[in-house]
Design a protein around this motif. Structure first.
Motif, PDB file in Angstrom:
ATOM      1  N   ASP A  42       6.252   5.103  -2.755  1.00 45.52           N
ATOM      2  CA  ASP A  42       4.954   4.836  -2.161  1.00 45.52           C
ATOM      3  C   ASP A  42       4.795   3.357  -1.843  1.00 45.52           C
ATOM      4  O   ASP A  42       5.436   2.498  -2.425  1.00 45.52           O
ATOM      5  CB  ASP A  42       3.822   5.263  -3.105  1.00 45.52           C
ATOM      6  N   LEU A  43       3.903   3.049  -0.904  1.00 40.22           N
ATOM      7  CA  LEU A  43       3.587   1.668  -0.571  1.00 40.22           C
ATOM      8  C   LEU A  43       2.602   1.143  -1.601  1.00 40.22           C
ATOM      9  O   LEU A  43       1.409   1.415  -1.540  1.00 40.22           O
ATOM     10  CB  LEU A  43       2.987   1.593   0.835  1.00 40.22           C
ATOM     11  N   GLN A  44       3.094   0.400  -2.573  1.00 37.74           N
ATOM     12  CA  GLN A  44       2.266  -0.095  -3.661  1.00 37.74           C
ATOM     13  C   GLN A  44       2.595  -1.576  -3.877  1.00 37.74           C
ATOM     14  O   GLN A  44       3.395  -1.940  -4.733  1.00 37.74           O
ATOM     15  CB  GLN A  44       2.502   0.696  -4.940  1.00 37.74           C
ATOM     16  N   LEU A  45       2.009  -2.416  -3.051  1.00 41.26           N
ATOM     17  CA  LEU A  45       2.307  -3.839  -3.100  1.00 41.26           C
ATOM     18  C   LEU A  45       1.261  -4.597  -3.891  1.00 41.26           C
ATOM     19  O   LEU A  45       0.951  -5.737  -3.593  1.00 41.26           O
ATOM     20  CB  LEU A  45       2.389  -4.383  -1.667  1.00 41.26           C
ATOM     21  N   THR A  46       0.676  -3.974  -4.897  1.00 44.85           N
ATOM     22  CA  THR A  46      -0.294  -4.649  -5.738  1.00 44.85           C
ATOM     23  C   THR A  46       0.413  -5.301  -6.909  1.00 44.85           C
ATOM     24  O   THR A  46       1.525  -4.941  -7.279  1.00 44.85           O
ATOM     25  CB  THR A  46      -1.337  -3.654  -6.272  1.00 44.85           C
ATOM     26  N   MET A  47      -0.247  -6.287  -7.490  1.00 45.04           N
ATOM     27  CA  MET A  47       0.321  -6.951  -8.656  1.00 45.04           C
ATOM     28  C   MET A  47       0.493  -5.982  -9.815  1.00 45.04           C
ATOM     29  O   MET A  47       1.382  -6.137 -10.648  1.00 45.04           O
ATOM     30  CB  MET A  47      -0.571  -8.117  -9.069  1.00 45.04           C
ATOM     31  N   ALA A  48      -0.360  -4.959  -9.867  1.00 42.27           N
ATOM     32  CA  ALA A  48      -0.240  -3.966 -10.937  1.00 42.27           C
ATOM     33  C   ALA A  48       1.081  -3.214 -10.831  1.00 42.27           C
ATOM     34  O   ALA A  48       1.637  -2.778 -11.829  1.00 42.27           O
ATOM     35  CB  ALA A  48      -1.412  -2.990 -10.877  1.00 42.27           C
TER      36      ALA A  48
ATOM     37  N   GLU B 243      -3.104   7.565  -1.079  1.00 45.95           N
ATOM     38  CA  GLU B 243      -4.142   6.729  -1.686  1.00 45.95           C
ATOM     39  C   GLU B 243      -3.882   5.244  -1.461  1.00 45.95           C
ATOM     40  O   GLU B 243      -4.819   4.478  -1.213  1.00 45.95           O
ATOM     41  CB  GLU B 243      -4.235   7.028  -3.186  1.00 45.95           C
ATOM     42  N   SER B 244      -2.633   4.824  -1.524  1.00 49.65           N
ATOM     43  CA  SER B 244      -2.327   3.417  -1.291  1.00 49.65           C
ATOM     44  C   SER B 244      -2.669   3.016   0.133  1.00 49.65           C
ATOM     45  O   SER B 244      -3.136   1.898   0.390  1.00 49.65           O
ATOM     46  CB  SER B 244      -0.846   3.152  -1.573  1.00 49.65           C
TER      47      SER B 244
ATOM     48  N   PRO C 229      -2.258   2.389  -6.956  1.00 49.24           N
ATOM     49  CA  PRO C 229      -2.599   3.634  -6.259  1.00 49.24           C
ATOM     50  C   PRO C 229      -1.794   4.806  -6.790  1.00 49.24           C
ATOM     51  O   PRO C 229      -0.640   4.657  -7.215  1.00 49.24           O
ATOM     52  CB  PRO C 229      -2.255   3.325  -4.802  1.00 49.24           C
ATOM     53  N   ALA C 230      -2.410   5.973  -6.744  1.00 49.75           N
ATOM     54  CA  ALA C 230      -1.706   7.188  -7.166  1.00 49.75           C
ATOM     55  C   ALA C 230      -0.633   7.542  -6.159  1.00 49.75           C
ATOM     56  O   ALA C 230      -0.686   7.162  -4.994  1.00 49.75           O
ATOM     57  CB  ALA C 230      -2.695   8.342  -7.307  1.00 49.75           C
ATOM     58  N   ARG C 231       0.337   8.291  -6.614  1.00 49.89           N
ATOM     59  CA  ARG C 231       1.402   8.718  -5.714  1.00 49.89           C
ATOM     60  C   ARG C 231       0.844   9.716  -4.703  1.00 49.89           C
ATOM     61  O   ARG C 231      -0.228  10.296  -4.889  1.00 49.89           O
ATOM     62  CB  ARG C 231       2.533   9.365  -6.498  1.00 49.89           C
ATOM     63  N   ASN C 232       1.575   9.928  -3.659  1.00 50.62           N
ATOM     64  CA  ASN C 232       1.171  10.858  -2.610  1.00 50.62           C
ATOM     65  C   ASN C 232       1.402  12.293  -3.072  1.00 50.62           C
ATOM     66  O   ASN C 232       2.537  12.739  -3.193  1.00 50.62           O
ATOM     67  CB  ASN C 232       1.967  10.583  -1.333  1.00 50.62           C
TER      68      ASN C 232
ATOM     69  N   LEU D  15      -6.389   0.094   3.843  1.00 48.62           N
ATOM     70  CA  LEU D  15      -7.344   0.248   4.942  1.00 48.62           C
ATOM     71  C   LEU D  15      -8.741  -0.211   4.518  1.00 48.62           C
ATOM     72  O   LEU D  15      -9.465  -0.850   5.300  1.00 48.62           O
ATOM     73  CB  LEU D  15      -7.393   1.709   5.400  1.00 48.62           C
ATOM     74  N   PHE D  16      -9.106   0.096   3.279  1.00 50.19           N
ATOM     75  CA  PHE D  16     -10.404  -0.320   2.762  1.00 50.19           C
ATOM     76  C   PHE D  16     -10.500  -1.847   2.685  1.00 50.19           C
ATOM     77  O   PHE D  16     -11.513  -2.441   3.067  1.00 50.19           O
ATOM     78  CB  PHE D  16     -10.635   0.299   1.382  1.00 50.19           C
TER      79      PHE D  16
END
Length: 511
Positions: free
Chosen positions: A42-48, A137-138, A126-129, A143-144
């Motif tokens: 998934d696209l999860q480029l957050t620090m978390a 969700e990511s 974000p949760a996985r797809n 987008l948000f």
């Protein structure tokens, strides 16, 4: 997926509504399979995601730490924004459209937005797809952030130099379009095309049964736009009393996080908790008497945040309608009455519920306590009904009870209007619901002091007038802006009736 009176359907339209409901039942029967895990693809480029804090923290720690971090960040950043606004002269000066009596910074929304971004990048993964989900969700998260950045930028300009309503409406529409994410023949973001039938099993569809871009999707597209843009403007229009918008939105966000956690939507609970903390961190600065306003920059971001939080996890559209039902109905009633009087829906006047409550003799803090109490009561009710809906046998009853609860919001709104009218009768006047301004003038313009002395419906309009003939006010010049400051001498106070003096001392606390 949790069932609600109004609910976003994220299951692909494979079959009828009953089949989708059965899929939701299967998920409830196996909550351990619905726990959202991070997927490397998934696209999860957050620090978390880059710093796997979730691997060693207990599950409940993430929403708590995220909310606390966002609260502290907003609280500290607001000091910086206040100092910058005063240094640069970015202040909201009193005028005939304002009822505060001293210049106040009004860019607090910048602090809320920045703290949300920083805290979500640190604590939210974000949760996985999910295979049956219509969106990733990511993707919705980014987008948000993009849509929020657009809104904050445009309304930052509006707070500084002012923009026409149509320009702001265009920016809100573009933000909604960003969240819809239409490409490759489908909507990849937030698209509201169905809701649960409160009276019978199954779903009610708005023209389409999936997220495909077709002509049949126009009703669902309009509803999605109306939900997002309507929520933004609802929060903006209730931001007329110190602490009101921040408190109501904070309570709504809190219950959104709680219900998301109950439904094992942990990632959404973390994001909602961060949003709640960012909003409530601003409240100490905005509590009456406010030392800073959030401005349109903040209210638009808060409105969009609620619109998103109430849809991406499901089961919370009904919650938002219940908790924000009174402000939503207030905006609707005011807009309808403006149109009835040949005015535009965004025409300025003072007929919103908080203005009418002030006219009925309530102070700013009492108005906030009233709205907070109603919001908390419906939040507890919504949480209880959501827990009830987890039981398959009681799910349909929960749908019906939520529908009844939304109708109860209408009853409360009507009761408030009747009570306000009763208070006005006791005070020797009556505030007509159809008036475009509390003084009874259909054009909503400021009334001269001479005319106001003859009015009995609301004898406080002279407090916001810039007329030099007003005996209880003096002219002041601050950076070229003229504003009025009510006199506080006992001689001037003695000229007012007891009811007028109570209203004066209360309305000065409005901003």
């Amino acid at each position: 997926m949790a069932a609600t009176t109004l609910e976003v359907v994220k299951l692909a339209g494979q079959g009828n509504g009953e089949a989708d409901e059965e899929h939701g039942e299967e998920q409830r029967q196996a909550p351990h399979r619905r726990r959202y895990m991070v997927q490397a693809g998934d696209l999860q480029l957050t620090m978390a995601a880059l710093l796997p804090v979730a691997s060693w923290l207990p599950p409940l720690a993430l929403p708590l730490l995220g909310g606390i971090a966002a609260f502290v960040l907003t609280y500290l950043l607001t000091f910086v924004v206040r100092a910058l606004c005063r240094r640069m002269g970015w202040l909201d000066y009193p005028s005939e459209r304002r009822v505060h009596t001293v210049p106040v910074p009004r860019l607090g929304g910048v602090a809320i937005f920045l703290s949300f971004v920083v805290a979500s990048l640190l604590f939210y993964t974000p949760a996985r797809n999910i295979p049956t989900s219509l969106y990733v969700e990511s993707t919705v998260y980014w987008l948000f952030l993009l849509a929020s950045l657009l809104l904050v930028t445009v309304h930052l300009i509006d707070d500084l130099i002012g923009l026409k309503p149509l320009i702001k409406l265009l920016a809100q529409t573009v933000a909604a379009a960003i969240l819809l994410a239409p490409w490759e023949g489908r909507f990849h973001g937030i698209f509201l095309f169905s809701f649960n039938n409160p009276f019978a099993p199954g779903l009610v569809y708005l023209g389409v049964r999936d997220n495909a871009i077709t002509l049949a999707a126009i009703p669902a597209l309009c509803f999605t736009w109306f939900w997002m843009v309507g929520m933004m403007n609802t929060v903006n229009l209730i931001d007329g009393v110190d602490g009101l918008a921040a408190g109501v939105v904070g309570i709504t966000g809190l219950f959104t996080a709680l219900i998301s956690w109950v439904f094992h939507q942990e990632s959404i609970a973390v994001l909602a908790a961060i949003f709640t903390g960012a909003v409530l961190g601003f409240l100490p600065h905005n509590w009456n008497p406010a030392r800073i306003f959030m401005g349109d920059t903040g209210s638009m971001f808060l409105g969009l945040g609620l619109a998103v939080m109430s849809t991406i996890g499901g089961a919370k559209l009904a919650l938002a309608l219940m908790l924000l039902g009174v402000p939503i109905l207030d905006v609707a009633v005011v807009a309808i009455n403006r149109v009835r009087h040949g005015q535009r829906p965004w025409h300025y006047d003072k007929t919103h519920l908080h203005h009418r409550l002030m006219a009925a003799g309530l102070t700013v803090k009492q108005i906030c306590y009233l709205f907070y109490g109603v919001t908390l009561a419906f939040g507890v009710l919504a949480a209880g009904l959501s827990i009830l809906s987890l039981d398959i046998a009681n799910r349909q009853n929960a749908h019906l009870f939520k529908f009844i609860s939304i109708l109860l919001v209408v009853v409360i709104m009507v009761a408030l209007i009747v009570w306000i009218d009763y208070r006005q009768r006791q005070r020797g006047g009556r505030l007509q619901l159809g008036d475009s301004s509390p003084s009874g003038h259909a054009d909503g313009a400021a009334v001269s002091a001479t005319t106001q002395e003859q009015e009995t419906t609301l004898p406080t309009e002279h407090l916001t007038s810039t007329s030099t003939s007003t005996p209880a006010s003096t002219r002041n010049q601050v950076s070229g802006n003229s504003w009025t400051q009510p006199a506080s001498s006992s001689e001037e106070a003695s000229r007012l009736e007891p009811g007028e003096w109570r209203l004066q001392t209360g309305i000065d606390q409005l901003h």
